[in-house]
Design a protein around this motif. Structure first.
Motif, PDB file in Angstrom:
ATOM      1  N   GLY A 178       0.823  -1.212   0.000  1.00 50.04           N
ATOM      2  CA  GLY A 178       0.000   0.000   0.000  1.00 50.04           C
ATOM      3  C   GLY A 178       0.853   1.255   0.000  1.00 50.04           C
ATOM      4  N   VAL A 179       1.909   1.250   0.822  1.00 51.20           N
ATOM      5  CA  VAL A 179       2.807   2.419   0.879  1.00 51.20           C
ATOM      6  C   VAL A 179       3.533   2.575  -0.454  1.00 51.20           C
ATOM      7  CG1 VAL A 179       4.856   3.375   2.017  1.00 51.20           C
ATOM      8  CG2 VAL A 179       3.094   2.271   3.377  1.00 51.20           C
ATOM      9  N   PHE A 180       3.968   1.451  -1.015  1.00 50.34           N
ATOM     10  CA  PHE A 180       4.698   1.488  -2.296  1.00 50.34           C
ATOM     11  C   PHE A 180       3.811   2.079  -3.396  1.00 50.34           C
ATOM     12  CE2 PHE A 180       5.808  -0.562  -6.353  1.00 50.34           C
ATOM     13  CZ  PHE A 180       7.123  -0.143  -6.480  1.00 50.34           C
ATOM     14  N   ILE A 181       2.565   1.631  -3.459  1.00 49.20           N
ATOM     15  CA  ILE A 181       1.655   2.149  -4.499  1.00 49.20           C
ATOM     16  C   ILE A 181       1.386   3.637  -4.270  1.00 49.20           C
ATOM     17  CG2 ILE A 181      -0.686   1.988  -5.451  1.00 49.20           C
ATOM     18  CD1 ILE A 181      -0.599  -1.017  -4.816  1.00 49.20           C
ATOM     19  N   ALA A 182       1.168   4.011  -3.004  1.00 45.03           N
ATOM     20  CA  ALA A 182       0.894   5.423  -2.690  1.00 45.03           C
ATOM     21  C   ALA A 182       2.075   6.308  -3.088  1.00 45.03           C
ATOM     22  CB  ALA A 182       0.590   5.585  -1.213  1.00 45.03           C
ATOM     23  N   LEU A 183       3.291   5.807  -2.861  1.00 39.73           N
ATOM     24  CA  LEU A 183       4.493   6.588  -3.219  1.00 39.73           C
ATOM     25  C   LEU A 183       4.585   6.811  -4.721  1.00 39.73           C
ATOM     26  CD1 LEU A 183       7.188   4.965  -0.882  1.00 39.73           C
ATOM     27  CD2 LEU A 183       6.435   7.345  -0.840  1.00 39.73           C
TER      28      LEU A 183
ATOM     29  N   ALA B 195      -3.075   9.982   1.495  1.00 39.54           N
ATOM     30  CA  ALA B 195      -3.537  11.164   2.233  1.00 39.54           C
ATOM     31  C   ALA B 195      -2.414  11.709   3.119  1.00 39.54           C
ATOM     32  CB  ALA B 195      -4.755  10.809   3.080  1.00 39.54           C
ATOM     33  N   GLY B 196      -1.653  10.793   3.734  1.00 36.39           N
ATOM     34  CA  GLY B 196      -0.531  11.215   4.566  1.00 36.39           C
ATOM     35  C   GLY B 196       0.557  11.868   3.741  1.00 36.39           C
ATOM     36  N   LEU B 197       0.824  11.302   2.563  1.00 39.92           N
ATOM     37  CA  LEU B 197       1.909  11.829   1.721  1.00 39.92           C
ATOM     38  C   LEU B 197       1.601  13.221   1.175  1.00 39.92           C
ATOM     39  CD1 LEU B 197       2.920   8.634  -0.299  1.00 39.92           C
ATOM     40  CD2 LEU B 197       4.337   9.886   1.325  1.00 39.92           C
TER      41      LEU B 197
ATOM     42  N   ARG C 194       0.864  13.069  -7.889  1.00 36.33           N
ATOM     43  CA  ARG C 194       0.420  14.034  -6.867  1.00 36.33           C
ATOM     44  C   ARG C 194      -0.453  15.134  -7.470  1.00 36.33           C
ATOM     45  NH1 ARG C 194       4.310  13.084  -2.872  1.00 36.33           N
ATOM     46  NH2 ARG C 194       4.433  10.831  -2.943  1.00 36.33           N
ATOM     47  N   ARG C 195      -0.306  15.368  -8.759  1.00 34.44           N
ATOM     48  CA  ARG C 195      -1.131  16.386  -9.410  1.00 34.44           C
ATOM     49  C   ARG C 195      -1.400  15.973 -10.852  1.00 34.44           C
ATOM     50  NH1 ARG C 195       3.782  18.651  -7.852  1.00 34.44           N
ATOM     51  NH2 ARG C 195       2.858  19.735  -6.094  1.00 34.44           N
ATOM     52  N   GLY C 196      -2.419  16.644 -11.427  1.00 31.62           N
ATOM     53  CA  GLY C 196      -2.785  16.315 -12.805  1.00 31.62           C
ATOM     54  C   GLY C 196      -4.004  15.403 -12.859  1.00 31.62           C
ATOM     55  N   PRO C 197      -4.465  15.076 -14.068  1.00 30.58           N
ATOM     56  CA  PRO C 197      -5.674  14.269 -14.209  1.00 30.58           C
ATOM     57  C   PRO C 197      -5.497  12.828 -13.717  1.00 30.58           C
ATOM     58  CG  PRO C 197      -4.638  14.657 -16.349  1.00 30.58           C
ATOM     59  CD  PRO C 197      -3.889  15.481 -15.360  1.00 30.58           C
ATOM     60  N   GLY C 198      -4.261  12.381 -13.645  1.00 25.55           N
ATOM     61  CA  GLY C 198      -4.001  11.006 -13.188  1.00 25.55           C
ATOM     62  C   GLY C 198      -4.432  10.778 -11.754  1.00 25.55           C
ATOM     63  N   VAL C 199      -4.473  11.849 -10.950  1.00 17.50           N
ATOM     64  CA  VAL C 199      -4.831  11.711  -9.526  1.00 17.50           C
ATOM     65  C   VAL C 199      -6.238  11.140  -9.382  1.00 17.50           C
ATOM     66  CG1 VAL C 199      -5.211  12.966  -7.379  1.00 17.50           C
ATOM     67  CG2 VAL C 199      -3.302  13.576  -8.833  1.00 17.50           C
TER      68      VAL C 199
END
Lengths: 297, 95
Positions: free
Chosen positions: A83-88, A172-174, A92-97
């Protein structure tokens, strides 16, 4: 004279009532049942600690508890780092979010019994995509007959279903980490690993505490998915405490032993949750905590 | 008066829950009489307040009773209760 406004207590009254009716009264009833025997019609006979002795001396209980602990350990060992690996690696910005967040949220929106049904079909050798593909590759996979395959299917299903929760919490934390931290790290020439170790991981500690607690409690109480996929089998290979409990209470109508088992199950969850919480938050809060031993010369 | 037969109350379980309720009331009174309740670190190395110590004492008491029933089946439960009280005293003093 100091006046104290006690009106705020009325605001917590609804919560107290809700907890009372949904948790305290059922818990008291289970405690009452655990020391008695019944054959229905609200007629009860005192049994003392008989059911506790029976449960504590039964291999069936300890085997199911062992399976539960093993399942939770495997789930946590896979889902938290993944989960952490995927979140990293999420944008962080753009339509991909938005695309990533929706994709991550999808498994969480599916009801437990539907997830079980999906994976029950998915894993079947005759019509399921997973089972059929593995069979075509020459891999002897049959979750209905092989305990290892049954465990593999359940773990894979849980990872598919719940890793998203860890991802969303970690994400959310990142995103809440201010850019100034990264800029400072960049000026210092910190490596990617150092940024993760000294900036991101400490900032994620609180959300990861919640993620670990939620995933531990949920996986330790898992019922619906394994019940639908394997029904506790083959044999008793995937019979977890919750499945065993329902079999005992509803299938066999042994309410006394089932109540005693529920209490022990509850205490184990309470203890392990407290240990997790304490270990993960031991460096938080209470900055003024006083250590009398440190005062000694 | 609602019919509570389905809750299967017995005098023993009523005393058990009354004792826990009484402990909570006593903790409130203690807090009123002596509001000094700063967190402190004891032998477990974690910061605890009175409420944490009560929680630990009750949890320990539950496991002491389970261990007593499982390992010393047949012996009177008063032994487990005595052990729990000693444990609780230790928790309140050293944790």
């Amino acid at each position: 004279m100091k006046t104290v406004n006690q009106k705020a207590w009325f605001l917590v009254l609804p919560v107290l009532l809700l907890v009372g009716f949904s948790a305290l009264i059922p818990l008291m009833t289970v405690v009452n049942y655990s020391v008695q025997d019944t054959f229905g019609n609200n007629r009860f006979f005192w049994a003392g600690t008989t059911w506790y002795e029976q449960v504590l001396h039964s291999a069936r209980f300890w085997d199911a508890l062992g399976r539960n602990l093993l399942f939770s350990a495997i789930i946590l060992a896979i889902e938290i780092p993944l989960g952490v690996f995927i979140a990293l690696n999420m944008p962080r910005r753009g339509p991909g979010v938005a695309v990533c967040l929706v994709l991550m949220a999808l498994p969480l929106l599916i009801p437990w019994n539907v997830v079980g049904t999906i994976w029950q079909v998915f894993g079947r050798v005759d019509i399921g995509l997973l089972g059929h593909t593995l069979a075509a590759l020459g891999i002897d996979y049959n979750y209905v007959q092989d305990p290892v395959d049954a465990w593999f299917t359940l773990v894979l299903m849980d990872v598919w279903h719940w890793t998203s929760l860890v991802v969303l919490l970690a994400y959310a934390g990142l995103v809440s980490i201010p850019d100034a931290y990264y800029q400072a790290a960049s000026i210092d020439g910190a490596s990617r690993l150092a940024v993760f170790r000294y900036i991101q991981l400490p900032k994620l500690a609180r959300v990861l505490t919640i993620a670990v607690l939620l995933r531990f409690m949920d996986s330790f109480m898992i019922y619906t998915e394994p019940f639908v996929v394997t029904g506790g089998g083959p044999g008793n290979a995937t019979t977890f405490l919750s499945i065993d409990l329902v079999q005992m209470a509803v299938g066999q109508f042994d309410l006394g032993p089932a109540a005693a088992m529920s209490i022990i199950y509850f205490l184990v969850i309470l203890l392990l949750s407290w240990v997790f919480y304490t270990v993960m938050t031991r460096n938080d809060g209470h900055p003024q905590a006083h250590n009398p031993q440190s005062d000694r010369p | 008066m609602p019919d509570l037969a389905w809750m299967a109350w017995t005098p023993e379980t009523a005393v058990f829950f009354a004792a826990i309720a009484l402990l909570l009331v006593l903790m409130i009174l203690w807090g009123r009489l002596d509001p000094r309740n700063a967190p402190r670190k004891g032998i477990l190395g974690i910061a605890t307040q009175r409420g944490d110590r009560l929680f630990l004492s009750l949890l320990s008491a539950a496991f002491i009773h389970l261990a007593w029933i499982g390992l010393a089946g047949g012996w009177p439960l008063w032994g487990a209760l005595l052990l729990s009280v000693v444990c609780a005293a230790g928790v309140f003093r050293f944790v």
